[in-house]
Design an enzyme around this catalytic site. Structure first.
Site, PDB file in Angstrom:
ATOM      1  N   GLU A  43       0.729  -0.899  -0.244  1.00  0.00           N
ATOM      2  CA  GLU A  43      -0.462  -0.276  -0.292  1.00  0.00           C
ATOM      3  C   GLU A  43       0.726   0.972   0.245  1.00  0.00           C
ATOM      4  OE1 GLU A  43      -2.691   1.110   3.038  1.00  0.00           O
ATOM      5  OE2 GLU A  43      -4.114   0.090   1.890  1.00  0.00           O
ATOM      6  N   HIS A  53       6.422 -27.156   3.051  1.00  0.00           N
ATOM      7  CA  HIS A  53       5.937 -28.327   3.012  1.00  0.00           C
ATOM      8  C   HIS A  53       4.543 -27.793   1.849  1.00  0.00           C
ATOM      9  CE1 HIS A  53       7.235 -31.255   5.414  1.00  0.00           C
ATOM     10  NE2 HIS A  53       8.116 -30.037   6.251  1.00  0.00           N
ATOM     11  N   LYS A  68     -13.764   1.029  -4.029  1.00  0.00           N
ATOM     12  CA  LYS A  68     -15.316   1.397  -2.736  1.00  0.00           C
ATOM     13  C   LYS A  68     -15.998   2.406  -3.334  1.00  0.00           C
ATOM     14  CE  LYS A  68     -11.558   2.430   0.485  1.00  0.00           C
ATOM     15  NZ  LYS A  68     -10.654   3.824   1.550  1.00  0.00           N
TER      16      LYS A  68
HETATM   17  O1  F6P Z   1      -9.016   1.679   1.845  1.00  0.00           O
HETATM   18  C1  F6P Z   1      -7.754   1.443   2.904  1.00  0.00           C
HETATM   19  C2  F6P Z   1      -7.605   1.585   3.704  1.00  0.00           C
HETATM   20  O2  F6P Z   1      -7.658   3.253   3.825  1.00  0.00           O
HETATM   21  C3  F6P Z   1      -5.905   1.629   4.769  1.00  0.00           C
HETATM   22  O3  F6P Z   1      -5.551   2.654   4.282  1.00  0.00           O
HETATM   23  C4  F6P Z   1      -6.023   1.402   5.805  1.00  0.00           C
HETATM   24  O4  F6P Z   1      -5.961   1.015   7.086  1.00  0.00           O
HETATM   25  C5  F6P Z   1      -7.968   1.032   6.168  1.00  0.00           C
HETATM   26  O5  F6P Z   1      -8.674   1.709   5.187  1.00  0.00           O
HETATM   27  C6  F6P Z   1      -8.423   1.549   7.134  1.00  0.00           C
HETATM   28  O6  F6P Z   1      -8.541   2.388   7.395  1.00  0.00           O
HETATM   29  P1  F6P Z   1      -9.767   3.245   8.750  1.00  0.00           P
HETATM   30  O7  F6P Z   1      -8.567   2.854   9.570  1.00  0.00           O
HETATM   31  O8  F6P Z   1      -9.471   4.284   8.358  1.00  0.00           O
HETATM   32  O9  F6P Z   1     -10.891   2.486   8.728  1.00  0.00           O
END
Ligand code: F6P
Length: 515
Positions: A345, A376, A485
């Site tokens: 990421e 294994h 998203k």
């Molecule tokens: O969608 C990725 C992300 O933004 C990550 O970088 C982050 O760790 C995760 O989602 C959770 O985000 P949040 O802590 O804001 O719920």
């Protein structure tokens, strides 16, 4: 200067041509001090980098590359609190979360950072006091962390890793996936009045987490639970949203802490409850020791610098697209998954700071499983497959269990695998022939303690910083997660309504089957 425009990059390109005939066995035979030269101590651990496909010439050019791309200036910017997360105009200061409020490193701190540090320290004290209160509360038998990505992988990995330091009498659960099967299965074994839910979300908007949090609250109330403020706490930078959700107990953090770097903040609360305040402080101290090493050790003996540069060498000059993570300790089971987010990421980017497309590769694919399980399963490919995959072993000298035979066997397997990968074995029958000369790094911890784990994780954070800095990318944003998203929101509405108008034929077909 962009990495590929430096003189060092061109030299490395030249060196790489000669590497088709590089052979670790010959290098060790030729150089009696190779193991020593490419190994070093760092806070909390020892690292042997000698079984990698590099030599002193390559290392010197990599150090020159670091210099020509301004690595140290970039590192200093981070430790000065500059807004190096340029696309979000934010500082990157997860390291401040483990900064003590006295001593030489405190005195050396830029004055402007002493105010945020005071805030950090106040929050840490409040959070650790809460952790101790929960530890002492016998009515709370189950702690459920609801969070995803950095709000899940870090605490989950660390609670598991430090299980031998964890208190008895409390169970820890981690619910991350929006898939209801996960939460449902956890809820089956819980009672409302003996459960503490921690809603962990930097933004407090993440769909997966908010869906799970709403369902958990609904379940809690359906079970007759009344005191939400006693049984729910929020770990977030968005205190206002947590309040609207109905959670009063809230531990905050700051926008200069990236999600995947947030384990040291309030997001670490499950770990603090599990191991207690003193051990949590030791965990922070280990990370701080590694911060100081990264900040002060000269590049040639600076472990995060050496590892990060080695990563660049493998990726851009030997064209390795993946790295296998092999922890030889079952408590480090989630360590590969944690590192996946940290590396991929952070550095899975195709443009530089200015948004210009880069002509070279960036993040490798990270993957792995604890040894000896991996041996294994997929080690066959590592030994005899057509691709060369650098491995990174992590082993712990001392076990915490009392079973007599296991530890020496476990460690001999770790050493034997590294040895077999390198030495190979010549056999006339091709099926039984091991070409050898396969590279690996070996990290060794004396014990899996909070201090040593803190140092190990900070080492990994900083090596990701190093390769990201050389590549000239912003390692601290994650725009690549946004599109999915948005589309999921649209598809969700379509699953409910059945509207497939304007969709591509494949998605429309699948959607119809799902309805
Ligand atoms: O969608 C990725 C992300 O933004 C990550 O970088 C982050 O760790 C995760 O989602 C959770 O985000 P949040 O802590 O804001 O719920």
């Amino acid at each position: 200067m962009r990495a590929d425009q430096t003189a060092a990059w061109k030299n490395l390109d030249e060196h790489a041509k000669a590497f088709s005939s590089f052979d670790l066995r010959i290098e060790f035979a030729r150089d009696a001090v190779r193991a020593v030269h490419f190994s070093q101590e760092a806070p909390g651990l020892f690292a042997d980098l000698s079984k990698n496909h590099w030599d002193a010439k390559v290392e010197a050019q990599l150090l020159a590359l670091a210099q020509q791309t301004g690595l140290l200036a970039h590192r200093n910017s981070m430790f000065r609190g500059d807004a190096i997360n340029t696309t979000e105009n934010r500082a990157v200061m997860h390291w401040l979360l483990r900064q003590p409020v006295q001593g030489a490193s405190y005195e050396a701190l830029p004055p402007a950072l002493k105010l945020p540090l005071k805030d950090v320290n106040d929050t840490l004290n409040a959070m650790l006091a809460f952790a101790e209160k929960i530890r002492a509360d016998e009515h709370i038998t189950d702690v459920v962390n609801i969070g995803i990505g950095g709000s899940d992988l870090g605490p989950q990995m660390a609670v598991m890793a430090l299980q031998s330091f964890a208190m008895t009498g409390k169970r820890f659960h981690f619910v991350s996936n929006v898939d209801g099967h996960e939460l449902y299965a956890v809820l089956q074994g819980l009672k409302a009045d003996s459960t503490l839910f921690l809603v962990a979300s930097k933004t407090f908007t993440t769909l997966d987490t908010m869906t799970n949090a709403v369902s958990a609250k609904r379940w809690f109330e359906a079970q007759g639970g009344t005191n939400v403020s006693l049984h729910f706490a929020a770990l977030t930078t968005n205190v206002e949203a947590a309040g609207k959700f109905g959670i009063q107990t809230c531990f905050g953090f700051w926008d200069w802490v990236g999600g995947r770097y947030s384990l040291w903040s309030a997001i670490g609360l499950p770990l603090a409850i599990a191991i207690g305040a003193e051990n949590f402080r030791a965990f922070l101290a280990g990370a701080h020791a590694m911060d100081q090493h990264f900040l002060n050790a000269e590049p040639a003996h600076n472990l995060p610098v050496r590892l990060g540069l080695l990563d660049v060498w493998y990726r851009n000059f030997l064209h390795c697209t993946s790295r296998c993570i092999a922890p030889y300790h079952s408590a480090l089971k989630r360590y590969p998954a944690y590192l996946q987010q940290l590396e991929m990421e952070s550095n899975g980017k195709q443009v530089d700071h200015a948004g210009q497309t880069l002509p070279y590769g960036t993040s490798p694919v990270l993957w792995g499983e604890p040894g000896t399980n991996g041996q294994h399963a997929f080690f066959q490919m590592l030994h005899q497959g057509t691709d060369v995959v650098p491995l990174e072993f992590v082993a712990v000298k001392n076990a915490t269990h009392a079973l007599p035979d296991h530890q020496a066997l476990l460690l001999s397997n770790a050493l034997a695998q590294a040895q077999a990968l390198m030495l190979g074995k010549t056999h006339a029958n091709g099926h039984k022939n091991f070409a050898g000369n396969r590279p690996s790094t070996f990290i060794l911890l004396e014990d899996l303690t909070p201090f040593n784990l803190g140092a190990l994780i900070a080492l990994q954070e900083h090596r990701v910083f190093v390769s990201g800095a050389v590549w000239g990318i912003n390692s601290f944003d994650q725009w690549g997660v946004e599109l999915g998203k948005v589309l999921a929101k649209d598809i969700h509405a379509r699953i409910l309504s059945g509207d497939v108008a304007g969709l591509d034929a494949s998605t429309a077909q699948l959607l119809s089957k799902i309805r």
